[in-house]
Design a protein around this motif. Structure first.
Motif, PDB file in Angstrom:
ATOM      1  N   TRP A 265       0.826  -1.217   0.000  1.00  0.00           N
ATOM      2  CA  TRP A 265       0.000   0.000   0.000  1.00  0.00           C
ATOM      3  C   TRP A 265       0.858   1.263   0.000  1.00  0.00           C
ATOM      4  O   TRP A 265       0.440   2.301  -0.539  1.00  0.00           O
ATOM      5  N   GLN A 266       2.060   1.188   0.586  1.00  0.00           N
ATOM      6  CA  GLN A 266       2.887   2.390   0.670  1.00  0.00           C
ATOM      7  C   GLN A 266       3.438   2.764  -0.708  1.00  0.00           C
ATOM      8  O   GLN A 266       3.495   3.942  -1.045  1.00  0.00           O
ATOM      9  N   GLN A 267       3.832   1.763  -1.518  1.00  0.00           N
ATOM     10  CA  GLN A 267       4.322   2.060  -2.858  1.00  0.00           C
ATOM     11  C   GLN A 267       3.185   2.373  -3.832  1.00  0.00           C
ATOM     12  O   GLN A 267       3.284   3.291  -4.640  1.00  0.00           O
ATOM     13  N   ASP A 268       2.088   1.612  -3.739  1.00  0.00           N
ATOM     14  CA  ASP A 268       0.974   1.818  -4.663  1.00  0.00           C
ATOM     15  C   ASP A 268       0.073   2.974  -4.262  1.00  0.00           C
ATOM     16  O   ASP A 268      -0.657   3.501  -5.108  1.00  0.00           O
ATOM     17  N   ASN A 269       0.099   3.325  -2.952  1.00  0.00           N
ATOM     18  CA  ASN A 269      -0.795   4.358  -2.430  1.00  0.00           C
ATOM     19  C   ASN A 269      -2.259   3.968  -2.657  1.00  0.00           C
ATOM     20  O   ASN A 269      -3.097   4.804  -2.986  1.00  0.00           O
ATOM     21  N   LYS A 270      -2.562   2.674  -2.488  1.00  0.00           N
ATOM     22  CA  LYS A 270      -3.915   2.167  -2.717  1.00  0.00           C
ATOM     23  C   LYS A 270      -4.265   1.159  -1.625  1.00  0.00           C
ATOM     24  O   LYS A 270      -3.382   0.448  -1.121  1.00  0.00           O
ATOM     25  N   ILE A 325     -14.883 -10.986   0.990  1.00  0.00           N
ATOM     26  CA  ILE A 325     -14.026  -9.922   0.458  1.00  0.00           C
ATOM     27  C   ILE A 325     -13.516  -9.105   1.635  1.00  0.00           C
ATOM     28  O   ILE A 325     -14.307  -8.628   2.472  1.00  0.00           O
ATOM     29  N   LEU A 326     -12.188  -8.961   1.721  1.00  0.00           N
ATOM     30  CA  LEU A 326     -11.546  -8.172   2.768  1.00  0.00           C
ATOM     31  C   LEU A 326     -10.841  -6.988   2.130  1.00  0.00           C
ATOM     32  O   LEU A 326     -10.195  -7.128   1.089  1.00  0.00           O
ATOM     33  N   VAL A 327     -10.921  -5.832   2.778  1.00  0.00           N
ATOM     34  CA  VAL A 327     -10.227  -4.624   2.324  1.00  0.00           C
ATOM     35  C   VAL A 327      -9.197  -4.256   3.380  1.00  0.00           C
ATOM     36  O   VAL A 327      -9.537  -4.103   4.569  1.00  0.00           O
ATOM     37  N   PHE A 328      -7.947  -4.117   2.965  1.00  0.00           N
ATOM     38  CA  PHE A 328      -6.850  -3.739   3.850  1.00  0.00           C
ATOM     39  C   PHE A 328      -6.342  -2.361   3.439  1.00  0.00           C
ATOM     40  O   PHE A 328      -6.160  -2.093   2.248  1.00  0.00           O
ATOM     41  N   LYS A 329      -6.086  -1.539   4.465  1.00  0.00           N
ATOM     42  CA  LYS A 329      -5.547  -0.207   4.188  1.00  0.00           C
ATOM     43  C   LYS A 329      -4.141  -0.107   4.766  1.00  0.00           C
ATOM     44  O   LYS A 329      -3.259  -0.852   4.354  1.00  0.00           O
ATOM     45  N   GLU A 330      -3.903   0.810   5.700  1.00  0.00           N
ATOM     46  CA  GLU A 330      -2.543   0.959   6.215  1.00  0.00           C
ATOM     47  C   GLU A 330      -2.118  -0.166   7.150  1.00  0.00           C
ATOM     48  O   GLU A 330      -0.919  -0.430   7.300  1.00  0.00           O
ATOM     49  N   HIS A 331      -3.069  -0.849   7.770  1.00  0.00           N
ATOM     50  CA  HIS A 331      -2.742  -1.917   8.717  1.00  0.00           C
ATOM     51  C   HIS A 331      -3.036  -3.262   8.071  1.00  0.00           C
ATOM     52  O   HIS A 331      -4.189  -3.542   7.707  1.00  0.00           O
ATOM     53  N   ILE A 332      -2.015  -4.097   7.924  1.00  0.00           N
ATOM     54  CA  ILE A 332      -2.196  -5.380   7.262  1.00  0.00           C
ATOM     55  C   ILE A 332      -2.580  -6.487   8.235  1.00  0.00           C
ATOM     56  O   ILE A 332      -2.933  -7.592   7.804  1.00  0.00           O
ATOM     57  N   ASN A 333      -2.524  -6.231   9.524  1.00  0.00           N
ATOM     58  CA  ASN A 333      -2.883  -7.263  10.502  1.00  0.00           C
ATOM     59  C   ASN A 333      -4.387  -7.408  10.669  1.00  0.00           C
ATOM     60  O   ASN A 333      -4.860  -8.453  11.129  1.00  0.00           O
ATOM     61  N   LYS A 334      -5.115  -6.377  10.296  1.00  0.00           N
ATOM     62  CA  LYS A 334      -6.560  -6.408  10.476  1.00  0.00           C
ATOM     63  C   LYS A 334      -7.220  -5.714   9.284  1.00  0.00           C
ATOM     64  O   LYS A 334      -6.825  -4.609   8.913  1.00  0.00           O
ATOM     65  N   PRO A 335      -8.225  -6.353   8.668  1.00  0.00           N
ATOM     66  CA  PRO A 335      -8.885  -5.705   7.532  1.00  0.00           C
ATOM     67  C   PRO A 335      -9.684  -4.492   7.972  1.00  0.00           C
ATOM     68  O   PRO A 335     -10.240  -4.455   9.074  1.00  0.00           O
ATOM     69  N   ALA A 336      -9.721  -3.507   7.087  1.00  0.00           N
ATOM     70  CA  ALA A 336     -10.493  -2.294   7.380  1.00  0.00           C
ATOM     71  C   ALA A 336     -11.982  -2.513   7.197  1.00  0.00           C
ATOM     72  O   ALA A 336     -12.794  -1.832   7.836  1.00  0.00           O
ATOM     73  N   ASP A 337     -12.362  -3.471   6.331  1.00  0.00           N
ATOM     74  CA  ASP A 337     -13.785  -3.732   6.103  1.00  0.00           C
ATOM     75  C   ASP A 337     -13.923  -5.145   5.548  1.00  0.00           C
ATOM     76  O   ASP A 337     -12.999  -5.674   4.910  1.00  0.00           O
ATOM     77  N   VAL A 338     -15.087  -5.767   5.789  1.00  0.00           N
ATOM     78  CA  VAL A 338     -15.328  -7.164   5.399  1.00  0.00           C
ATOM     79  C   VAL A 338     -16.743  -7.278   4.876  1.00  0.00           C
ATOM     80  O   VAL A 338     -17.667  -6.616   5.367  1.00  0.00           O
ATOM     81  N   ILE A 339     -16.906  -8.160   3.855  1.00  0.00           N
ATOM     82  CA  ILE A 339     -18.239  -8.498   3.375  1.00  0.00           C
ATOM     83  C   ILE A 339     -18.256  -9.974   3.032  1.00  0.00           C
ATOM     84  O   ILE A 339     -17.320 -10.497   2.411  1.00  0.00           O
TER      85      ILE A 339
END
Length: 781
Positions: A265-270, A325-339
């Motif tokens: 995420w740091q290199q891709d900024n996504k 489906i899991l969405v990860f942002k700056e923290h890779i240990n815990k997803p930011a959102d789940v569906i």
């Protein structure tokens, strides 16, 4: 018996009426349709067409027959506006083979007109050719040229389009209709764009797409067109849509690479998205979603039924029996959102992804991203504030950023967006918000801003102390945000921010390589898949260029071979006149101008060669003629050949000599047009036959009817001695450019008359000599 006779009578009546209807439909006169005469000009035809087209356009005229009338008008104008088609129609009653869809449209009009008049029940014959019934399936997908250019092409950068080209009276179109309907219902629900082009009504769009036959199926993605060439079955069409999508949209993730994938995420900024499912291949819905949001998120796929995915499944406590489906942002240990859901619908997935398009504290890398993260204030109730962290770039995340990220996670609000910018990469932007750089030397700063206009005007408030990530810094920032909710006037400073540079834009070389790769790929697809009629101009151009290049190489090879075989000319000045050819010698000084031939070809200008060598000389060619007499013939020809030898390399120069003893009268007649070029003899001149013109050289342009004159130096001095009335122009005799010699009138060798001829020839090629024009060439007796 009577019933049988009645049945036969009805059948005969139907056949008779059918024949009459077809004959009436065949009687198509484009002149009558447009209401112009057979001698009408193109301007009249165009004027009549515009008037009728406005009157009968189906969008403006609600008459039931307006559509057929408009088709007739368009067809008539297409024939009469083309001179070749108009000539074919005038002579043969037909516009020719190149009508394309016009003939198809003509047949459509004839038979549909007949069908509408008789009201046959098509179900009785099992031929569903009624376009109104058959096209009702595709009616909502019909495309027009403007709709395609303005909406479909831009939208193809977010989703692929599947387009069918159809027409009336198309048996194959009817055959594939059930499959097409089934595929459309499936793919449209997954997010694939659907379009239908009626080739009869949208000929311009059909030609633009390169479809010259019906039915045709093609796909459009990123503005590029690809044709479908397999059997029209559901599975083939589905695979065709998948083949349109780029192959690197979704990355396969396992226990070995999931940490690297999520840490990007740091290199891709996504943000990074992971789909867990039991299917061995990536679902098409997930691929289409990845294509639609490829600029905002990175997508990965985990096959939970595969060995090597147990650790990642257990790490995030994923239910392997339900697609997740899991969405990860700056923290890779815990997803930011789940569906999690069985049979996920497109709308649900799109809503979920749209809510997680950005990181918690995204890095602003371009002006476009800045507009999306920090939109302009639309009203007092729709205020959007941006908290910007200006920090130096570092290989590892420092304490200021970690503290800023934790603060953003704890204070997420709809009206506040947290972003960060590398101050060393966006120096102008950072200097505008933090003008006092002495207070923040190499340290982080936080500003709160609100955009007022798209031009860059903002109101902002910068924290007075550098941002270190301490608890006091967090408390100060939280106090400003609470105060801002009650009093927007807290943002007291104003500025105009410069545009941000695009940090992730590829360099020029990479952009050029990408463009070249796309162009080569398009050409490859066009050569092997597209219609050959579309490729003929390109193939003709390629083969023509190869033929010219190959021919040039062959000619150059033979020319170089001949040059190597040529022997060097002799060193001594020996000239031998044999059969009108003179072989001169040359020195090392002019060796750089040595022509390919080793001789000078000089022909005599006589009444036999006069027409070919002068009167009918090709445009751009000139004949250089030496005037001589029988006693001076040998010596003058030798000197003439030596002087002009270096100019024989030009194919536009021809060399001749004229006998003064035979054609003095022709020369005197020609020199009359040279203004004071030489004393012209008349009946009062006692030296009429004694005037010496030997050594004169004429450059004759037979096509444009002019000549240039070279006068020997000796003749110039004689004229000055006898007090001639005018001197010849400096462009006519080259001894005067450097001053006339001061010697007297002593006798000079005959060969010395041509000593300055080579300089005069150079000025002749430069075009700086005076030209004497004549109305026509005199006869040479």
């Amino acid at each position: 018996m009577e019933v049988k006779k009645l049945s036969i009578s009805w059948q005969f009546l139907i056949v008779l009426v059918l024949v009459l209807q077809i004959l009436s439909a065949l009687d198509f006169d484009p002149y009558r349709v447009l209401g112009v005469s057979r001698t009408a000009s193109q301007a009249d035809i165009k004027k009549a067409y515009k008037k009728l087209a406005r009157e009968w356009h189906p969008d403006k005229n609600k008459d039931p027959g307006a559509e057929d009338k408009f088709i007739q008008i368009s067809k008539a104008y297409e024939i009469l506006s083309n001179e070749e088609k108009r000539s074919n129609y005038d002579h043969y009653g037909d516009a020719g083979e190149n009508q394309g869809y016009q003939k198809q449209q003509q047949r459509e009009y004839r038979f549909r007109h007949f069908h509408e008049n008789f009201y046959f029940d098509e179900s009785f014959f099992h031929f569903p050719f009624n376009s109104e019934r058959r096209d009702s399936i595709d009616e909502k997908y019909l495309l027009h040229f403007s709709h395609y250019v303005n909406e479909v092409v831009p939208d193809s950068f977010k989703k692929p389009y599947l387009i069918k080209i159809t027409s009336d009276w198309c048996f194959s179109c009817i055959h594939i209709e059930p499959v097409w309907k089934e595929v459309v219902q499936e793919l449209e629900g997954l997010g694939v764009g659907i379009g239908v082009v009626h080739a009869g009504y949208e000929r311009r769009l059909a030609h633009h797409l390169g479809a010259h036959s019906t039915p045709s199926i093609l796909g459009i993605i990123n503005g590029k067109i690809s044709f479908f060439h397999n059997a029209v079955v559901r599975e083939n069409l589905r695979q065709f849509v998948e083949s349109l999508l780029p192959g690197n949209l979704v990355e396969k993730v396992t226990n070995k690479n999931y940490v690297r994938f999520l840490s990007g995420w740091q290199q891709d900024n996504k943000p990074h998205v992971l789909l867990f499912d039991q299917m061995p291949v990536v679902p098409l819905l997930y691929k289409l979603t990845a294509f639609a949001y490829k600029d905002y998120l990175s997508f990965g796929y985990v096959h939970v039924g595969l060995r090597g995915a147990e650790e990642i499944t257990r790490q995030y406590n994923v239910n392997v029996y339900t697609p997740t489906i899991l969405v990860f942002k700056e923290h890779i240990n815990k997803p930011a959102d789940v569906i999690q859901a069985r049979g996920m619908k497109k709308q649900v997935v799109d809503d979920f992804i749209a809510q997680n398009k950005y990181l918690l504290a995204a890095r602003v890398t371009s002006q476009k991203l800045f507009h999306e993260l920090c939109p302009v204030k639309r009203s007092h109730r729709q205020r959007k504030y941006c908290v910007v962290l200006l920090t130096p770039e570092a290989t590892k995340l420092g304490k200021p950023f970690e503290a800023f990220l934790s603060f953003a996670l704890a204070n997420t609000q709809d009206t506040v967006r947290f972003v960060h910018i590398y101050s060393n990469r966006q120096q102008e932007f950072a200097t505008t918000l933090v003008p006092d750089s002495d207070t923040f030397p190499g340290r982080s700063a936080v500003s709160i801003l609100e955009r007022r206009t798209t031009g860059g005007r903002v109101v902002y408030k910068t924290l007075e102390a550098p941002w270190t990530g301490s608890e006091s810094d967090k408390f100060t920032l939280l106090g400003y945000l609470d105060q801002l909710r009650r009093d927007p006037a807290l943002l007291s400073s104003e500025a105009v921010l410069p545009d941000l540079t695009d940090e992730l834009a590829p360099i020029f070389l990479l952009r050029w390589l990408y463009s070249a790769s796309d162009y080569i790929s398009d050409c490859w697809d066009s050569i092997f898949h597209n219609n050959w009629r579309e490729m003929m101009p390109l193939l003709s151009l390629v083969f023509s260029a190869l033929f010219i290049l190959f021919g040039t190489v062959i000619v150059q090879a033979f020319s170089d071979s001949n040059d190597e075989r040529e022997s060097n000319p002799p060193d001594k000045e020996e000239v031998h006149e044999k059969a009108g050819k003179t072989e001169p010698s040359f020195t090392k000084e002019n060796s750089s101008k040595i022509p390919k031939k080793g001789f000078v070809e000089v022909t005599e200008l006589t009444d036999v060669t006069y027409t070919s060598n002068l009167v009918r000389l090709r445009p751009g060619h000139m004949n250089v003629v030496l005037i001589l007499s029988d006693p001076t013939k040998t010596s003058l020809l030798q000197k003439f050949a030596l002087e002009v030898y270096t100019f024989t390399g030009s194919s536009r120069l021809h060399f001749s000599f004229l006998s003064l003893d035979k054609h003095r009268e022709w020369l005197e007649c020609l020199l009359e047009f040279a203004q004071d070029a030489a004393p012209i003899a008349n009946q009062y001149d006692e030296h009429f036959m004694e005037r010496d013109y030997t050594g004169y050289v004429l450059a004759l342009n037979g096509h444009r009817k002019y000549f240039c004159l070279f006068k020997p130096q000796k003749a110039v001095e004689e004229e000055e001695a006898v007090g001639s009335r005018g001197a010849l122009d400096s462009s006519l005799h080259l001894g005067e450019s450097r001053g006339r010699p001061s010697c007297g009138l002593g006798p000079r060798p005959v060969r010395g008359k041509l000593s300055k001829l080579s300089l005069w020839m150079e000025r002749l090629l430069e075009g700086s000599l005076q030209r004497f024009y004549i109305p026509s060439w005199p006869e040479l007796d």
